[in-house]
Design a protein around this motif. Structure first.
Motif, short mmCIF file in Angstrom:
data_model
loop_
_atom_site.label_atom_id
_atom_site.label_comp_id
_atom_site.label_asym_id
_atom_site.label_seq_id
_atom_site.Cartn_x
_atom_site.Cartn_y
_atom_site.Cartn_z
N PHE A 147 0.92 -0.95 0.17
CA PHE A 147 -0.11 0.12 -0.05
C PHE A 147 0.85 1.41 0.06
CE2 PHE A 147 -2.69 -3.30 2.16
CZ PHE A 147 -3.77 -3.11 1.27
N GLY A 148 0.43 2.34 -0.47
CA GLY A 148 0.98 3.70 -0.21
C GLY A 148 2.02 3.89 -1.30
N ASN A 198 1.69 5.72 -4.12
CA ASN A 198 1.60 7.11 -4.48
C ASN A 198 1.94 6.94 -6.06
OD1 ASN A 198 1.47 8.34 -2.01
ND2 ASN A 198 3.76 8.55 -1.62
N GLU A 215 -4.50 7.63 -7.89
CA GLU A 215 -5.70 8.52 -6.94
C GLU A 215 -6.77 8.25 -7.63
OE1 GLU A 215 -4.33 12.29 -7.14
OE2 GLU A 215 -5.69 12.73 -8.67
N ASP A 227 -4.71 11.90 7.12
CA ASP A 227 -3.27 11.93 6.63
C ASP A 227 -3.33 12.67 5.18
OD1 ASP A 227 -0.67 11.38 6.40
OD2 ASP A 227 -1.17 9.10 6.11
N VAL A 250 -1.68 14.13 1.77
CA VAL A 250 -0.76 13.98 0.86
C VAL A 250 -0.23 15.55 0.83
CG1 VAL A 250 -0.07 13.70 -1.48
CG2 VAL A 250 -1.75 12.22 -0.54
N TYR A 310 -4.95 10.52 2.02
CA TYR A 310 -4.77 9.23 2.14
C TYR A 310 -6.00 8.65 2.44
CZ TYR A 310 0.28 9.49 0.95
OH TYR A 310 1.38 9.79 0.45
N ASP A 347 -5.80 3.07 3.75
CA ASP A 347 -4.66 1.94 3.44
C ASP A 347 -3.87 2.95 2.31
OD1 ASP A 347 -5.57 -0.61 4.16
OD2 ASP A 347 -7.58 0.10 3.28
N LYS A 348 -3.95 4.02 2.67
CA LYS A 348 -2.74 4.94 1.97
C LYS A 348 -3.05 5.16 0.31
CE LYS A 348 0.09 6.19 5.24
NZ LYS A 348 0.04 7.60 5.59
N HIS A 349 -4.14 4.80 -0.26
CA HIS A 349 -4.55 5.15 -1.58
C HIS A 349 -4.82 6.52 -1.47
CE1 HIS A 349 -6.20 0.93 -1.14
NE2 HIS A 349 -5.51 0.66 -2.08
N ILE A 350 -4.17 7.21 -2.52
CA ILE A 350 -4.52 8.73 -2.55
C ILE A 350 -6.05 9.15 -3.03
CG2 ILE A 350 -3.62 10.86 -3.70
CD1 ILE A 350 -0.98 9.46 -3.83
#
Length: 152
Positions: free
Chosen positions: A61-62, A64, A67, A88, A90, A106, A109-112
């Motif tokens: 995950f994450g 970057n 999006e 959180d 970006v 985010y 799960d840290k998807h933008i």
């Protein structure tokens, strides 16, 4: 063939559903347990089942590198809403050279996720400050016809 929807792999599907419901107003329209489709076509898939589907354990995950984009008519109200959450980011709210305000954050799960001000509202915001259609077109680097269409 037709494109159906984006699907995000998530560690905790209930946490993700709650996040998208509270912040973006999305609702579950199809619930298959390990896979849920939300309004707008966004699908969520549990990490465990996705690993089984692709036969790999190395899910990260994450990255970057992707999006999900939303547009908001009342960007100021959305910006105020964000203050009620532990977000959180970006990056904080910025204004692009063409005048559109955006924020990127985010999900769990840290998807933008990018939320941008509806471009028609950008035109209206500029007009409401006293700018002419010609000035708005120049400021946004778009044709005058485009600005007029946005103002209808």
């Amino acid at each position: 063939m037709k494109f159906e929807s984006p699907m995000l792999v998530v560690a905790d599907i209930n946490k993700s559903v709650q996040f998208y419901k509270e912040l973006f107003g999305l609702e579950v329209v199809l619930d298959f347990g390990a896979n849920k489709t939300l309004t707008g076509g966004l699908a969520l898939q549990t990490l465990e089942t996705y690993k089984e589907f692709i036969g790999k354990d190395d899910i990260s995950f994450g990255g970057n590198n992707f999006e999900i984009y939303f547009e908001e008519d009342d960007f100021d109200a959305f910006a105020m809403k964000l203050k009620d959450y532990d977000i959180d980011y970006v990056h904080p709210i910025i204004e692009h050279s063409w005048g559109q305000r955006v924020v990127r954050l985010y999900d769990p799960d840290k998807h933008i996720i990018e939320v941008g001000e509806n471009i028609k509202m950008v035109c209206k915001r500029f007009i409401n400050t006293g700018m002419t259609v010609e000035q708005v077109a120049k400021r946004m680097d778009v044709p005058i016809d485009y600005v007029n269409a946005c103002l209808k």
